[in-house]
Design a protein around this motif. Sequence first.
Motif, PDB file in Angstrom:
ATOM      1  N   GLY A 211     -42.393 -98.378   6.579  1.00  0.00           N
ATOM      2  CA  GLY A 211     -43.749 -98.371   6.040  1.00  0.00           C
ATOM      3  C   GLY A 211     -43.775 -98.351   4.525  1.00  0.00           C
ATOM      4  O   GLY A 211     -44.674 -98.903   3.889  1.00  0.00           O
TER       5      GLY A 211
ATOM      6  N   VAL B 266     -46.031 -92.826   4.242  1.00  0.00           N
ATOM      7  CA  VAL B 266     -47.273 -93.278   4.871  1.00  0.00           C
ATOM      8  C   VAL B 266     -47.274 -92.969   6.369  1.00  0.00           C
ATOM      9  O   VAL B 266     -48.320 -92.673   6.952  1.00  0.00           O
TER      10      VAL B 266
ATOM     11  N   LEU C 233     -55.755 -91.590  12.972  1.00  0.00           N
ATOM     12  CA  LEU C 233     -55.910 -91.967  11.569  1.00  0.00           C
ATOM     13  C   LEU C 233     -56.583 -90.853  10.791  1.00  0.00           C
ATOM     14  O   LEU C 233     -57.550 -90.248  11.257  1.00  0.00           O
TER      15      LEU C 233
ATOM     16  N   GLN D 261     -57.208 -93.063   5.569  1.00  0.00           N
ATOM     17  CA  GLN D 261     -56.880 -94.293   6.282  1.00  0.00           C
ATOM     18  C   GLN D 261     -58.126 -94.933   6.876  1.00  0.00           C
ATOM     19  O   GLN D 261     -58.338 -96.132   6.783  1.00  0.00           O
TER      20      GLN D 261
ATOM     21  N   LEU E 276     -60.061 -98.646   5.883  1.00  0.00           N
ATOM     22  CA  LEU E 276     -60.455 -99.677   6.842  1.00  0.00           C
ATOM     23  C   LEU E 276     -61.945 -99.960   6.781  1.00  0.00           C
ATOM     24  O   LEU E 276     -62.378-101.109   6.779  1.00  0.00           O
TER      25      LEU E 276
ATOM     26  N   THR F 103     -50.830-101.119   0.526  1.00  0.00           N
ATOM     27  CA  THR F 103     -51.646-100.066   1.125  1.00  0.00           C
ATOM     28  C   THR F 103     -50.896 -98.759   1.353  1.00  0.00           C
ATOM     29  O   THR F 103     -51.412 -97.690   1.020  1.00  0.00           O
ATOM     30  N   PRO F 104     -49.686 -98.782   1.901  1.00  0.00           N
ATOM     31  CA  PRO F 104     -48.972 -97.509   2.067  1.00  0.00           C
ATOM     32  C   PRO F 104     -48.840 -96.756   0.745  1.00  0.00           C
ATOM     33  O   PRO F 104     -49.107 -95.552   0.682  1.00  0.00           O
TER      34      PRO F 104
ATOM     35  N   LEU G 153     -52.190 -95.255  -0.300  1.00  0.00           N
ATOM     36  CA  LEU G 153     -52.583 -94.123   0.534  1.00  0.00           C
ATOM     37  C   LEU G 153     -51.847 -92.862   0.095  1.00  0.00           C
ATOM     38  O   LEU G 153     -52.429 -91.786  -0.013  1.00  0.00           O
TER      39      LEU G 153
ATOM     40  N   GLY H 145     -56.028-103.489  11.510  1.00  0.00           N
ATOM     41  CA  GLY H 145     -56.163-102.473  10.477  1.00  0.00           C
ATOM     42  C   GLY H 145     -55.276-101.255  10.658  1.00  0.00           C
ATOM     43  O   GLY H 145     -54.630-100.799   9.715  1.00  0.00           O
ATOM     44  N   ALA H 146     -55.247-100.707  11.873  1.00  0.00           N
ATOM     45  CA  ALA H 146     -54.501 -99.465  12.080  1.00  0.00           C
ATOM     46  C   ALA H 146     -53.035 -99.625  11.701  1.00  0.00           C
ATOM     47  O   ALA H 146     -52.440 -98.756  11.066  1.00  0.00           O
TER      48      ALA H 146
ATOM     49  N   LYS I 201     -51.812-101.535   9.495  1.00  0.00           N
ATOM     50  CA  LYS I 201     -51.640-101.706   8.060  1.00  0.00           C
ATOM     51  C   LYS I 201     -51.798-100.398   7.298  1.00  0.00           C
ATOM     52  O   LYS I 201     -51.241-100.225   6.217  1.00  0.00           O
ATOM     53  N   VAL I 202     -52.530 -99.443   7.858  1.00  0.00           N
ATOM     54  CA  VAL I 202     -52.697 -98.176   7.140  1.00  0.00           C
ATOM     55  C   VAL I 202     -51.749 -97.095   7.635  1.00  0.00           C
ATOM     56  O   VAL I 202     -51.795 -95.959   7.176  1.00  0.00           O
ATOM     57  N   THR I 203     -50.876 -97.440   8.563  1.00  0.00           N
ATOM     58  CA  THR I 203     -49.919 -96.453   9.051  1.00  0.00           C
ATOM     59  C   THR I 203     -48.487 -96.868   8.779  1.00  0.00           C
ATOM     60  O   THR I 203     -47.551 -96.181   9.148  1.00  0.00           O
ATOM     61  N   GLY I 204     -48.297 -98.004   8.158  1.00  0.00           N
ATOM     62  CA  GLY I 204     -46.955 -98.477   7.875  1.00  0.00           C
ATOM     63  C   GLY I 204     -46.285 -99.157   9.049  1.00  0.00           C
ATOM     64  O   GLY I 204     -45.115 -99.524   8.957  1.00  0.00           O
TER      65      GLY I 204
ATOM     66  N   ALA J 254     -47.176-102.105  10.422  1.00  0.00           N
ATOM     67  CA  ALA J 254     -47.170-103.570  10.305  1.00  0.00           C
ATOM     68  C   ALA J 254     -45.852-104.040   9.705  1.00  0.00           C
ATOM     69  O   ALA J 254     -45.381-103.474   8.718  1.00  0.00           O
TER      70      ALA J 254
END
Lengths: 82, 171, 762
Positions: B39, B79, B93, B97, B101, B112-113, B116, C22-23, C25-28, C30
């Motif tokens: 990540g 992340v 989430l 996060q 979105l 993004t990581p 965040l 989306g999920a 991409k915001v949790t690493g 992807a």
Amino acid sequence: MASVVIPRALRGRAGGAERLDVDARDVRALLAELERRFPGLGEALARDTAVAIDGEIHPDPLLEPLEPESEVHFLPRVAGGR
Amino acid sequence: MSARRLAVEARVNGDPVEFLCDPEQTLLEALRDELGLTGTKEGCGTGDCGACSVLLDGALVCSCLVLAAEAEGREVRTVEGLAPRENGGDRSLGVLQRKFLEHAALQCGICTPGFLVAADALLARNADPSESEVRYGISGNLCRCTGYDKIVRAVLDAAVELRRAKAGGGA
Amino acid sequence: MSEPSEPRAFKWVGQRIVRPDGADKVTGRAAFGADRRLPGMLHGRVLRSPHAHARILRIDASAARALPGVKAVVVGADLPLPRRESGGGGESPVDYRDLAENVLARDKVLYVGHAVAAVAATSARTAEQALRRIAVAYEPLPPVLDLERGLDPDAPVLHDHLFTHGVEPRPTRPSNVAKRTLLERGDVEAGFAAADAVVEGEFRTETVHQGYIEPHAAVAEPAQDGHLTVWCCTQGPFMVRAHVAKLLGLPIGHVKVIPSEIGGGFGGKTTVYVEPIAAALAQRAGRPVRLVMSREDVFRASGPAPASRIRLRVGARRDGRIVAVDASLAYEAGAFPGSPVEAGAMCLLAPYDVEAFRIEALDVCVNKAKTTAYRAPGAPMAAFAAESLLDELAAKLGLDPLELRLRNAAKKDTRAAYGPRYREIGFLETLEAARAHPHWSAPLGANEGRGVACGFWFNGGQSSSASVALNEDGTLSLVAGTPDIGGSRASLALMCAEELDVDPARIRPVIADTETAGYSDMTGGSRVTFATGMAVIEATRALVRQLRERAAKLLDVPVDEVVWKEGAAQPAGGTGRILALEELARDALRTGGPLVGQASLTARGVGPAFATHLVDVSVDPDTGKVDVVRYTAIQDAGKAIHPSYVEGQMQGGVVQGIGWALNEEYVFDAKGQLANPGFLDYRMPVALDVPMIDTVIVEVPNPRHPHGVRGVGEVPIVPPIAAIANAIHAATGLRLRHAPFSPPRVLEALLTRTSGLARAAR
């Protein structure tokens, strides 16, 4: 009769003409007819240009149909980014 | 002949971990290659883009500028560890996060990581930042897609919600 | 062929849904290009030229091959040499010989960083040691490092086979000028003679990079039967497939490309660099090979956007009507021909109705990395020149800059500078929206100035495929082949949902690989929402037809008595049994088979994009630093499928333009070495450098797209450089014609003026 605008660089090969009237039902037929009238012209146009038919650009237009009153421009190809 | 690998023990995202690394390996490489936590991203390798941002004992660092061996005995948060754990199992989430979105604060998502983690660090030390303070807090992170507008809005909105939750004593 | 929809109120299109991916991409979770790990994977490294221009006399890789842990070494001569021909993948023809020579040099190296050899080894350290053991003997040649030198007929020539195209009679000596194009209309001299005001200037911009945060990365994996799989971050998996197959001499069907998530591209990932090398190494090693470019190599050896020199003269009548334009554009193509100078020439005045013009475009080779597309390639430089001079013209004629543009604005049926007549376009609407916007009349502070500039981009159509499969539980799998670089999955889901009239949450969009997705041209050219969207709509409509037919069979009625409404097959007459999507899905296999809609098409009806931007800057008179204080971007999107992502494209493009205007440039030394191949000194905007970017989306629907879509991604980067130049002029009276307007340049201009005034006063 489709009205075809010849790019400046190739007008020499078209006997100096800026614009030609050609009876063709699609781009392939158009290029063949131009090649018939001015040997070398059709090939030169086919190689490196995109075509705009009635305002719309087609990068690969071989079988795009032409209307009886269509206006055809040959354009340099253009890359896209984004 | 290469040098002996070092054994490192640390805590990553709350879990005790053990890994081997070369002396010159960075924490970023160890996270990605030894621990499989991909990540955290490498954008430049020289600490200029922030894509590799992690928290090291709570402090925001570029993991490409930290040697893997320096993580010995310390706490790393990436992340992957930002979302709250629920019921001791899967993570859902977190507020940041979700706000990213909702606000469409990401397009390609590669930065993004890092954002965040940086925003998490910012809100931990300043629960009510101004727009300018948010911009300052994330200026170590490069984004090429969004122009930062929606990222800033997402962080400001997350700050509001987190303050509200705290004031309300939680859910 | 797509049928346009009647103008209508949309139910799902226009909703700001959370993107389906989306999920991850915001949790690493992807997975991007460098995130793939395979058992037995080897580490690849590339050896690059230290010279800007040199002959390769000899490459001896024997010591590298002998190093334990080295499993493969490849040099240019190991690969087939393609004939000089065009092909493979889209908007502009690729010369395969040039491409092969750029990927791995053959007889000559043409820029510092040009790839010469590559190795794959069991560890990164071993790979780096192996590189140091490759002995390359070079004969350095004098380099050509700028436009003036490239245009000089006495300069060393990069390519002996290159004779300037477009010059009659055909030249007898090779040149670094690859091509000359001329666009002409009317009588320019008569136009200037009749003009009441004439302005002219020479404008310069420097080499800039797209600046994507993710470096190029590929993992190539060989299979036993000669097949090859390439995982890579790319804007065009089918392009990668074609190019890898061609460069390795494989049939196209033997190469499978899996597009990873992509960390930015902006045109810079529309060609190949590491992919063919990784593939060649993997073939030789018989094991997977991972090859990731370092950030330094991305700057030195991928494809930046060209430096430019534009000479422009514009004449207008007293009432503001532009009557004559004379222009010469020269762009640096880099090591191989193919800069976007022609596009720049075509875009120069595209927003306006111009009676007479003569525009020359020169594509010039220099010993720098070969340039590649960057968001509206060729247009930002051209707009810088044109929109700056329009500002000067307005001042000379005593006209408001917006008014001047309104009086010349292209409309439907205006003949574009590049030839054809426009159809329905929304340029006037953006100008009017600018004039009505509070930003236009807001008060300014000390040292502040306001600028306006406009922009145009053609947008692209080309080919896309999509399939929509109804799963047994009533959910849907939407498969497309254009990578999602900015949130397009959400828009595709919305368009599909609109046609099916179901909640988009039931639709799972997937970007598949080249074996499971239908052929699709690249993500780029502002074409995905337009063309892939059109394929998605057609595929969904095909599915809806099948659903109606299936329902008709089940209900034992003719199919015209069944309509599709609110996610169900309903009787046309209004009374009778309703068959919901879930029911039809559940029974599909028992009632006739799977229900799948598919479409593969070449999208027609592309609508060009127009934008008008307003910017306020403040200029520090002591340091020359320019700050952007306020920015408003107004653009015609046709129909914003997902407004948040349209706004995002506008904001992102604007900030790239701000970077191009204020700070970004490649700095070369006298030997052609790049002095700033990193993010520290290649200074892109950070959050502190920019304000909120206000956006106004104007919607003049494109009647030739079923949902009215016009591409939006590229035009936002076109106006900012000019808008900022105009704002700096308003703030300081300085007319800057060399971008970027970095503090040293601005300060020097300020000081020169001050000292000039002081001298005059003495």
